[in-house]
Design a protein around this motif. Structure first.
Motif, short mmCIF file in Angstrom:
data_model
loop_
_atom_site.label_atom_id
_atom_site.label_comp_id
_atom_site.label_asym_id
_atom_site.label_seq_id
_atom_site.Cartn_x
_atom_site.Cartn_y
_atom_site.Cartn_z
N VAL A 1 0.70 -1.04 -0.04
CA VAL A 1 -0.06 0.13 -0.05
C VAL A 1 0.97 1.15 0.03
N ALA A 2 1.88 1.24 0.78
CA ALA A 2 2.62 2.61 0.93
C ALA A 2 3.68 2.60 -0.15
N TYR A 3 4.02 1.63 -1.01
CA TYR A 3 4.65 1.76 -2.09
C TYR A 3 3.81 2.09 -3.39
N LEU A 4 2.46 1.60 -3.26
CA LEU A 4 1.61 2.19 -4.39
C LEU A 4 1.29 3.59 -4.26
N THR A 5 1.15 4.09 -2.86
CA THR A 5 0.38 5.30 -2.76
C THR A 5 1.76 6.62 -2.93
N GLY A 6 2.92 5.78 -2.44
CA GLY A 6 4.10 6.95 -2.45
C GLY A 6 4.87 6.91 -3.53
N TYR A 7 5.09 5.99 -4.39
CA TYR A 7 5.98 5.57 -5.63
C TYR A 7 5.54 5.41 -6.76
N VAL A 8 4.23 4.52 -7.04
CA VAL A 8 3.86 4.11 -8.15
C VAL A 8 2.47 5.09 -8.80
N LEU A 9 1.53 5.29 -8.05
CA LEU A 9 0.46 5.82 -8.59
C LEU A 9 0.56 7.33 -8.75
N PRO A 10 0.02 8.14 -9.89
CA PRO A 10 0.27 9.32 -10.26
C PRO A 10 0.19 10.07 -9.08
N PRO A 11 0.92 11.23 -8.82
CA PRO A 11 0.93 12.01 -7.41
C PRO A 11 -0.62 12.69 -7.45
N ASP A 12 -1.25 13.04 -8.53
CA ASP A 12 -2.55 13.82 -8.46
C ASP A 12 -3.55 13.32 -8.46
N ASP A 13 -3.55 11.77 -8.72
CA ASP A 13 -4.81 10.82 -8.47
C ASP A 13 -5.05 10.65 -7.13
N GLU A 14 -6.32 10.67 -6.59
CA GLU A 14 -6.74 10.57 -5.36
C GLU A 14 -6.93 8.92 -4.91
N LYS A 15 -6.31 8.83 -4.12
CA LYS A 15 -6.07 7.69 -3.12
C LYS A 15 -6.93 7.51 -1.77
N VAL A 16 -7.74 6.37 -1.83
CA VAL A 16 -8.51 6.20 -0.37
C VAL A 16 -8.12 4.72 -0.14
N VAL A 17 -7.07 4.89 1.18
CA VAL A 17 -6.79 3.61 1.61
C VAL A 17 -7.73 2.78 2.54
N VAL A 18 -8.07 1.83 2.68
CA VAL A 18 -9.13 1.14 3.58
C VAL A 18 -8.36 0.24 4.34
N SER A 19 -8.37 0.53 5.77
CA SER A 19 -7.58 -0.37 6.59
C SER A 19 -7.95 0.16 8.10
N SER A 20 -7.87 -0.47 9.14
CA SER A 20 -8.18 -0.01 10.60
C SER A 20 -6.76 -0.43 11.27
N ASP A 21 -5.62 -0.34 10.50
CA ASP A 21 -4.42 -0.37 10.97
C ASP A 21 -3.66 1.01 10.97
N ARG A 22 -3.75 1.57 12.27
CA ARG A 22 -3.30 3.01 12.38
C ARG A 22 -1.70 3.20 11.86
N ASP A 23 -1.03 2.07 11.82
CA ASP A 23 0.20 2.40 11.31
C ASP A 23 0.25 3.06 9.88
N LEU A 24 -1.06 3.00 9.10
CA LEU A 24 -1.03 3.55 7.87
C LEU A 24 -1.48 5.00 7.87
N LEU A 25 -1.65 5.60 8.89
CA LEU A 25 -2.14 6.90 9.02
C LEU A 25 -0.86 7.74 8.68
N GLN A 26 0.51 7.29 8.61
CA GLN A 26 1.46 7.80 8.41
C GLN A 26 1.62 8.44 6.72
N LEU A 27 0.66 7.67 6.02
CA LEU A 27 0.50 7.68 4.53
C LEU A 27 -0.36 9.01 4.07
N VAL A 28 -1.07 9.59 5.18
CA VAL A 28 -2.36 10.35 4.94
C VAL A 28 -1.60 11.71 4.41
N GLY A 29 -2.22 12.43 3.50
CA GLY A 29 -1.60 13.39 2.76
C GLY A 29 -2.72 14.15 1.99
#
Length: 317
Positions: A125-153
């Motif tokens: 998930v982190a690699y997709l959102t931060g390195y693969v998908l176009p930066p201007d695309d909207e990404k909605v990550v679905v997880s109750s794992d709070r570690d993933l909060l560090q990806l929010v932007g």
């Protein structure tokens, strides 16, 4: 384009442990049925042009175990529902069977699935959102794992199925007291019992924020945290505890950070290729699978959401 990116096992387990649903032969199907119903609702609420489900790869994270050998040792799925005469072996077998069936159904739904050996879903998930998908695309990550909060932007939201909340940068700061990119340091200080990661004794989320208030204002580093503890150790014994645990904190940050995902070059290539695959749809196979698997209880409007999703995919091809 809007991407819906799902932490697959996280959402599956959330349903598996609570839903008592069974197929027509009396086999448990709560994880499978609950996941598909959740997906249907998420597709309706977010209208994505692409849906990606990320799975934990075979063997988990070898690199994290190399950092900390006890990482996730003894972790078990604890259920909050019961079936008559179900043994732990039955539960494990059913768990795997439901996941296999779910992956088959997701393929018919046109969902892209990504799974790499010895790579965890959160790194994908982190690699997709931060390195693969176009930066201007909207990404909605679905997880109750709070570690993933560090990806929010600005272009990344995290939806928590357990809290029913979309975490934005503002939401993270208001609810946790720190910026998303600094949340990893709070987790490193706290530790994570679910992953068998010890933290600094006596420090929870609120205490961590009180000790290091600058985490709310600017992107920070572990060196800054340790320097602040050094400067202020005369004011609180907890600062001394932080300094005494600096090696543990450094290890925890390596275990928990997602800014540089723990992923091999081969796995990274696989993620890049899979992410941009053209989704394939098969309403006929989906109907047959639902019948074969005895899952007639799946919501009837699933096919309406499937048709709407297919149109969005085709319009953005």
């Amino acid at each position: 384009m809007r991407w819906l990116i799902i932490d697959g096992l996280n959402l599956f387990i959330r349903n598996f442990v609570v839903m008592p649903t069974m197929d027509r032969d009396g086999n448990p199907t709560g994880g499978l049925v609950g996941f598909v119903r959740s997906l249907k609702n998420l597709m309706g609420d977010n209208a994505p042009e692409r849906v990606v489900v990320c799975w934990d790869g075979e063997g988990g994270s070898r690199r994290r175990r190399g950092i900390f050998s006890e990482y996730k040792q003894g972790r078990k799925v604890r259920v909050n529902r019961a079936y008559d005469n179900e043994t732990p072996n039955d539960q494990a077998d059913n768990f795997g069977d439901q996941v296999r069936k779910l992956k088959r159904i997701l393929k018919s739904l046109g969902v892209i699935q990504v799974e790499c050996d010895e790579v965890e879903a959160d790194d994908v998930v982190a690699y997709l959102t931060g390195y693969v998908l176009p930066p201007d695309d909207e990404k909605v990550v679905v997880s109750s794992d709070r570690d993933l909060l560090q990806l929010v932007g600005p272009k990344v939201l995290v939806y928590s199925p357990s809290k029913k909340v979309y975490w934005t940068t503002t939401e993270v700061k208001e609810k946790t007291g720190v910026l998303p990119e600094n949340y990893v340091f709070v987790k490193a200080l706290m530790g994570d019992s679910s992953d068998n990661i010890p933290g600094v004794g006596g420090i929870g989320e609120k205490t961590a924020i009180k000790l290091f208030p600058f985490l709310a204002d600017r992107a920070s580093t572990l060196d800054e945290i340790l320097q602040h503890a050094e400067t202020n150790q005369g004011t609180s014994a907890k600062y001394k505890g932080v300094l005494a645990s600096k090696d543990r904190l450094a290890e925890n940050v390596k275990l928990m950070q997602l800014s540089s995902p723990t992923i091999s070059a081969q796995a990274a290539r696989n993620v890049r290729e899979r992410a941009f695959e053209t989704p394939s749809f098969s309403s006929t196979e989906l109907r047959l699978d639902i019948t074969r698997m005895g899952l007639e209880g799946l919501d009837a409007d699933l096919f309406g959401q499937l048709s709407a999703y297919r149109r969005r995919v085709e319009n953005n091809a």
